[in-house]
Scaffold this motif. Structure first.
Motif, short mmCIF file in Angstrom:
data_model
loop_
_atom_site.label_atom_id
_atom_site.label_comp_id
_atom_site.label_asym_id
_atom_site.label_seq_id
_atom_site.Cartn_x
_atom_site.Cartn_y
_atom_site.Cartn_z
N MET A 170 0.83 -1.20 0.00
CA MET A 170 0.00 0.00 0.00
C MET A 170 0.87 1.26 0.00
N ILE A 171 1.93 1.25 0.78
CA ILE A 171 2.82 2.42 0.85
C ILE A 171 3.46 2.69 -0.51
N GLU A 172 3.82 1.63 -1.21
CA GLU A 172 4.42 1.81 -2.53
C GLU A 172 3.40 2.39 -3.51
N GLU A 173 2.17 1.94 -3.42
CA GLU A 173 1.11 2.49 -4.27
C GLU A 173 0.89 3.98 -3.99
N ILE A 174 0.91 4.34 -2.72
CA ILE A 174 0.72 5.74 -2.35
C ILE A 174 1.94 6.58 -2.75
N ARG A 175 3.12 5.98 -2.66
CA ARG A 175 4.33 6.69 -3.07
C ARG A 175 4.25 7.10 -4.54
N GLN A 176 3.73 6.22 -5.37
CA GLN A 176 3.57 6.54 -6.79
C GLN A 176 2.57 7.67 -6.99
N LEU A 177 1.48 7.66 -6.20
CA LEU A 177 0.51 8.75 -6.28
C LEU A 177 1.15 10.08 -5.88
N SER A 178 2.02 10.05 -4.87
CA SER A 178 2.65 11.28 -4.40
C SER A 178 3.56 11.90 -5.47
N GLN A 179 4.15 11.06 -6.29
CA GLN A 179 5.03 11.57 -7.35
C GLN A 179 4.27 12.34 -8.41
N SER A 180 3.00 11.97 -8.61
CA SER A 180 2.18 12.66 -9.61
C SER A 180 1.27 13.72 -8.98
N GLY A 181 1.30 13.80 -7.65
CA GLY A 181 0.45 14.78 -6.96
C GLY A 181 -1.02 14.38 -6.93
N SER A 182 -1.31 13.10 -7.16
CA SER A 182 -2.70 12.62 -7.19
C SER A 182 -3.20 12.30 -5.78
N ALA A 183 -4.50 12.38 -5.63
CA ALA A 183 -5.12 12.06 -4.34
C ALA A 183 -5.27 10.55 -4.19
N ALA A 184 -5.13 10.07 -2.96
CA ALA A 184 -5.34 8.65 -2.66
C ALA A 184 -6.78 8.44 -2.21
N ALA A 185 -7.43 7.44 -2.80
CA ALA A 185 -8.79 7.07 -2.38
C ALA A 185 -8.65 6.18 -1.14
N LEU A 186 -8.58 6.81 0.03
CA LEU A 186 -8.21 6.09 1.24
C LEU A 186 -9.25 5.05 1.66
N TRP A 187 -10.54 5.34 1.48
CA TRP A 187 -11.56 4.34 1.86
C TRP A 187 -11.37 3.05 1.08
N GLU A 188 -11.15 3.17 -0.23
CA GLU A 188 -10.96 1.97 -1.05
C GLU A 188 -9.67 1.25 -0.65
N MET A 189 -8.63 2.01 -0.35
CA MET A 189 -7.37 1.39 0.07
C MET A 189 -7.51 0.67 1.40
N LEU A 505 -13.12 9.32 1.93
CA LEU A 505 -11.99 10.23 2.12
C LEU A 505 -10.97 10.13 0.98
N HIS A 506 -10.67 11.28 0.41
CA HIS A 506 -9.58 11.41 -0.57
C HIS A 506 -8.58 12.43 -0.04
N ALA A 507 -7.32 12.08 -0.05
CA ALA A 507 -6.28 12.98 0.46
C ALA A 507 -5.02 12.85 -0.39
N VAL A 508 -4.29 13.94 -0.49
CA VAL A 508 -3.08 13.98 -1.31
C VAL A 508 -1.87 13.68 -0.43
N PRO A 509 -1.11 12.62 -0.74
CA PRO A 509 0.09 12.30 0.04
C PRO A 509 1.29 13.10 -0.45
N VAL A 510 2.09 13.56 0.48
CA VAL A 510 3.34 14.26 0.16
C VAL A 510 4.46 13.49 0.85
N LEU A 511 5.35 12.89 0.07
CA LEU A 511 6.43 12.08 0.64
C LEU A 511 7.27 12.93 1.58
N HIS A 512 7.42 12.46 2.81
CA HIS A 512 8.13 13.25 3.83
C HIS A 512 9.64 13.21 3.59
N SER A 513 10.26 14.35 3.75
CA SER A 513 11.71 14.45 3.63
C SER A 513 12.34 14.33 5.01
N PHE A 514 13.22 13.35 5.19
CA PHE A 514 13.85 13.12 6.49
C PHE A 514 15.19 13.83 6.63
#
Length: 515
Positions: A170-189, A505-514
């Motif tokens: 799931m994290i890898e799927e969301i990571r790909q969405l973050s690269q394109s700036g797309s929202a994650a369909a969190l309920w479906e996930m 719920l739909h939300a846009v993930p932003v990969l955190h910079s450590f």
């Protein structure tokens, strides 16, 4: 006038009266009226709980509407914490008091049964599962199998690898969405990951058919929908034939047949694998364990194939959407409350550090995250607890007729201003340094029920929710799509067997910079 003529006239009058009296139009209404009055005069007047006015035939159905958890609370504010409703021809007792709820769920054995509705009878092979099974030796032994063999803390920890693999996907799927700036369909996930974790733990793998037919996850979702569907037979027994016209009967037969056929195939597959050699204990799923206990005579009861299917279905239908709804509400509340999100993320990132993954040991140190999950289950408990009394009994000084469906409105109890400070606000800090927990030791907090019928899968569900949320908070920052602000987030709920968020719920993930 002679006595003979007088008698003849008298006899003719009596004959006329008899003809009138025994006219069917007059006789039957008169007979039943007398019978009803006799019953009223000889029967003891019951002291029933307060009840709002009801309409003929349909009772209080219209007053309940589409959001029963909310309408029950509103009605209870007027008619009291123990309130009798009539849903069609079915008496229903709504409990909105923590103390009375504890009596129903823990101390009053008259309410040990669960309602047996038509859909449940069919799906769960005559209610031979655990959730709806009649109380008795079979239920005790079946629950013991789950508690002692399947859902122990040790077994839950053993399935940590399953959770790690599914969350990593799931994290890898969301990571790909973050690269394109797309929202994650969190309920479906959340639905998908809950189903996949349960499927791998219970059946050994995710079963999705390659022939275009529905996989087990989709079938179990349809079964959930059926349990929440309107059924004439349950509310109006004499109108059960109407279920044929609405299509419920056909849908129930089709979905139940597909589910049972699917599980028959999975059981046969597992039996064949066992015949070739046992799996390593660490690789065994729940079905392997059940079959091993069954075949080696290690059970106090005989489990038939139907019993196995009913217990397996319990785990899917009872665990998938409830866990998904809890995770969705948690993320929605965190996004809605940025300061709480910040506190939770700081804790998760401090505990994990710069490791490449979140471990189970890390979760044990995330006290604030655990409070977030507890507060989510307080404010957004997914279900109302149901019971039924097989025979007439008393509760709170009231007479309760036999076969009354009891609905414990945990949603209202956990928002009661007499029991909670600022009950409508999301405040995880209320659980810091608090002994209040999931296991039902406190009247005001019962998200998983309490007593003999308490949910046996608490540890499994909480472990899945905590681990998934920890990863979402560790790897990503979150914002709403477009120009929406956190204040704009729609937090309305809906009731569809579970209480879930109305707008997914739909939300846009932003990969955190450590760095």
């Amino acid at each position: 006038m002679s006595p003979g003529i007088m008698f003849q006239q008298w006899f003719q009058v009596q004959q006329l009266n008899a003809d009138v009296l025994f006219n069917p139009v007059i006789f039957f209404p008169l007979f039943f009226s007398i019978l009803y009055l006799f019953k009223l005069s000889t029967s003891k007047k019951l002291n029933l709980p307060p009840s709002p006015p009801k309409l003929p035939i349909i009772g209080n159905i219209l007053q309940v509407g589409k959001q029963p958890h909310r309408s029950f609370r509103t009605l209870s504010e007027k008619y009291g914490p123990v309130m009798l409703l009539h849903m069609g021809q079915t008496p229903s007792l709504v409990i909105s008091s923590a103390e009375i709820a504890r009596q129903v769920l823990l101390t009053h054995d008259a309410f040990i049964e669960r309602p047996r509705i038509r859909v449940v009878e069919t799906l769960f092979c005559g209610c031979t599962d655990i959730a709806f099974c009649p109380y008795g030796d079979y239920w005790r032994q079946a629950k013991k199998i789950c508690v002692v063999e399947l859902l122990t803390q040790k077994r839950v920890r053993a399935f940590q690898l399953v959770r790690e693999k599914e969350v990593s996907r799931m994290i890898e799927e969301i990571r790909q969405l973050s690269q394109s700036g797309s929202a994650a369909a969190l309920w479906e996930m959340f639905q998908a990951i809950s189903n996949n974790i349960i499927s791998r733990s219970v059946l050994g793998r995710v079963y999705e058919r390659e022939d275009g037919n529905k996989g087990f996850g989709e079938l179990s979702k349809q079964a959930m929908d059926l349990i929440g569907a309107f059924c004439f037979k349950d509310l109006f027994p004499y109108l059960g034939w109407m279920d044929n016209l609405t299509g419920l009967t056909a849908r129930l037969e089709r979905i139940s047949s597909e589910l049972h056929s699917f599980l028959d195939d999975v059981i046969e597959e597992h039996l064949a694998m066992m015949a070739d050699g046992d799996k390593l204990d660490s690789k065994k799923d729940f079905l392997d364990i059940l079959l091993h206990l069954q075949q080696n005579g290690m059970l106090d009861i005989g489990l038939t194939q139907d019993n196995l299917k009913a217990i397996l279905l319990d785990m899917f239908i009872g665990g998938t959407d409830n866990t998904a709804a809890t995770m969705e509400w948690a993320m929605a509340e965190l996004i809605k409350n940025p300061s709480i999100m910040k506190n939770a993320q700081e804790e998760v990132r401090r505990v994990v550090g710069k490791k490449s993954s979140v471990s189970e040991t890390d979760i044990n140190e995330m006290n604030y995250l655990k409070c977030v999950v507890k507060e989510t289950l307080r404010l957004h408990t997914p279900v109302m607890v149901t019971r039924q009394n097989p025979s007439a009994t008393k509760l709170g000084g009231y007479d309760i007729p036999a076969k009354t469906i009891v609905l414990v409105n945990a949603w209202a109890i956990q928002r009661d201003p007499k029991l909670w400070d600022k009950p409508e606000e999301f405040i995880p800090e209320r659980f810091l340094n608090s002994s209040v927990d999931f296991i039902g030791q406190h009247n005001q907090y019962i998200p998983f029920g309490v007593g003999k019928r308490v949910c046996p899968g608490i540890s499994f569900a909480v472990a899945s929710a905590e681990y998934t949320l920890a990863n979402l908070l560790y790897w990503f920052d979150w914002k709403l799509p477009g120009s929406q602000s956190c204040e704009d987030l729609d937090m309305d709920d809906c009731y569809a067997l579970i209480i879930r968020k109305k707008a997914p719920l739909h939300a846009v993930p932003v990969l955190h910079s450590f760095s």
